[in-house]
Design a protein around this motif. Structure first.
Motif, PDB file in Angstrom:
ATOM      1  N   ILE A 232      -4.477 -10.406  -8.971  1.00 14.13           N
ATOM      2  CA  ILE A 232      -3.111 -10.703  -9.392  1.00 14.13           C
ATOM      3  C   ILE A 232      -2.380 -11.353  -8.222  1.00 14.13           C
ATOM      4  O   ILE A 232      -2.683 -11.074  -7.057  1.00 14.13           O
ATOM      5  N   TYR A 238      -3.052 -13.628  -3.550  1.00 18.38           N
ATOM      6  CA  TYR A 238      -3.871 -12.943  -4.542  1.00 18.38           C
ATOM      7  C   TYR A 238      -4.426 -11.640  -3.973  1.00 18.38           C
ATOM      8  O   TYR A 238      -5.019 -11.614  -2.904  1.00 18.38           O
ATOM      9  N   TYR A 241      -7.389  -6.587  -8.064  1.00 20.50           N
ATOM     10  CA  TYR A 241      -6.817  -5.598  -8.978  1.00 20.50           C
ATOM     11  C   TYR A 241      -7.807  -5.385 -10.108  1.00 20.50           C
ATOM     12  O   TYR A 241      -7.674  -5.916 -11.199  1.00 20.50           O
ATOM     13  N   GLY A 333      -6.850  -7.698 -13.288  1.00 21.45           N
ATOM     14  CA  GLY A 333      -6.620  -9.128 -13.107  1.00 21.45           C
ATOM     15  C   GLY A 333      -7.443  -9.997 -14.032  1.00 21.45           C
ATOM     16  O   GLY A 333      -7.468 -11.219 -13.877  1.00 21.45           O
ATOM     17  N   ASN A 355      -5.562 -13.509 -13.786  1.00 23.22           N
ATOM     18  CA  ASN A 355      -4.496 -12.898 -14.585  1.00 23.22           C
ATOM     19  C   ASN A 355      -3.758 -13.905 -15.468  1.00 23.22           C
ATOM     20  O   ASN A 355      -2.617 -13.677 -15.852  1.00 23.22           O
TER      21      ASN A 355
END
Length: 374
Positions: A232, A238, A241, A333, A355
């Motif tokens: 994410i 970035y 996730y 993500g 994402n």
């Protein structure tokens, strides 16, 4: 007009149509390339997209990276988390077991979970209600308040709070309320009735006959080869996730399948050719049958496996008129979508680990170039 002139005219029309189709396909590729250049960057998380009409591939490209640490590129062979597309495999698993006479979707929950606190509630809810998100049972998990627990909680731990429910939010079959833990319960039912881990049942009965050799299902571990990581964007950077950072990844029944574009192409082919299930089951899975006690004004749009509706989304009315059979996924993500448009013989599959949900971009371009119709 002489016979030879007629033949020449027919050939001219055929050639003209052929060039017209080729030009449109090329324009589609150019417009998608242009759109995705703004969504994916070479050294950032990316994704893979596949669009096919009949036997013709309209678009198949991958962008960006699967892993920011190793700089491994995202390809059509990259295994990515499917999120809720997992539910289609669970749904087919239940239908396969019904076909084997090991259960019935009309069975109630009390048959499989006699430890339900309120046995009257459990006796009202049938498997078909869990499959279609119409059970009325509230999601009583406290995932946000107890995220550390749910980082490692599997299907059993995610379904357990529902067994303590005292009341229903609505009568089963009367309304729609999307439920992740309902599918954790269905996964447990596959395990109970097949006498094997549900992950193994799906691998044996769907992955293997379909040729999906690279697909995996979370079973206490994270796939470690040729796998995408989810990310994410936070403060213009970035951050990973996914497994270990985002709760419920280990609860596999709602989102534990990891697959690639190449394997999902095989999944669609197996569905179309009735490879892992007989054609009666496949046809059943493509039709949404409105419950007798349905109370909502909007149409009923879930078959127990897929969302089935006119237009690309069940929750928003759009211009196109074609019936769409689809399921999307969203976890950590990762985002994903598998779409089938039978009337146009179109299949759309995409996976991303940045994402980003990209169906809208694809839909608008297909509509503009008349691959789908308003």
């Amino acid at each position: 007009m002489t016979f030879s002139l007629k033949i020449n005219l027919i050939f001219a029309i055929i050639i003209s149509c052929s060039y017209s189709g080729q030009n449109r396909d090329k324009l589609l590729e150019m417009k998608l390339d242009s759109a995705f250049s703004g969504i994916f960057k070479e050294n950032e998380p990316g994704g893979s997209i596949f669009i096919q009409q009949g036997g013709k591939v309209l678009y198949e490209k991958s962008f960006g990276l699967a892993d920011l640490r190793t700089k491994e590129k995202f390809t059509s062979k990259t295994v990515s988390n499917l999120g809720s597309i997992t539910k289609t495999f669970v749904g087919y698993g239940i239908l396969l077991l019904e076909n084997q006479k090991k259960l019935s979707i009309s069975n109630n929950l009390l048959k499989y979970f006699p430890d339900f606190k309120n046995k009257e509630i459990a006796s009202k809810i049938k498997l078909k209600h869990l499959l279609t998100h119409t059970s009325g049972i509230p999601d009583s998990r406290n995932v946000d308040k107890d995220s550390i627990f749910y980082l490692t909680a599997k299907d059993e731990e995610n379904f357990k709070p529902l067994k303590s429910s005292e009341t229903l939010e609505f009568e089963p079959g009367s309304k729609f309320e999307y439920s992740n833990p309902a599918y954790n319960g269905l996964a447990l039912i596959i395990k109970k009735t097949s006498k094997m881990k549900w992950q193994k049942f799906i691998a044996k009965n769907i992955f293997q006959p379909s040729g999906m050799n690279d697909s995996k299902i979370t079973d206490g571990s994270f796939p470690d080869k040729n796998v995408a990581h989810g990310y994410i964007l936070k403060d213009n950077k970035y951050e990973e996730y996914d497994y270990g950072e985002y709760p419920t990844f280990t609860a596999a029944g709602n989102g534990g399948v990891w697959s690639s574009i190449d394997d999902l192409k095989k999944y669609v082919k197996a569905i179309n050719e009735c490879t892992f299930a007989n054609c009666d089951i496949i046809e059943y899975s493509k039709k949404a049958k409105r419950p007798e006690n349905w109370k909502e004004e909007k149409p009923f749009y879930h078959s127990g496996v897929w969302f089935v509706h006119n237009g690309f989304y069940y929750y928003t009315k759009t211009e196109e008129s074609e019936k769409v059979i689809e399921h999307a996924g969203d976890q950590g993500g990762f985002k994903s979508h598998l779409i089938m448009i039978p009337e146009k013989n179109i299949t759309i599959i995409w996976l991303t680990n940045n994402n980003q949900f990209i169906t809208g971009t694809i839909r608008r371009i297909l509509l503009k170039l008349n691959y789908i119709t308003p």
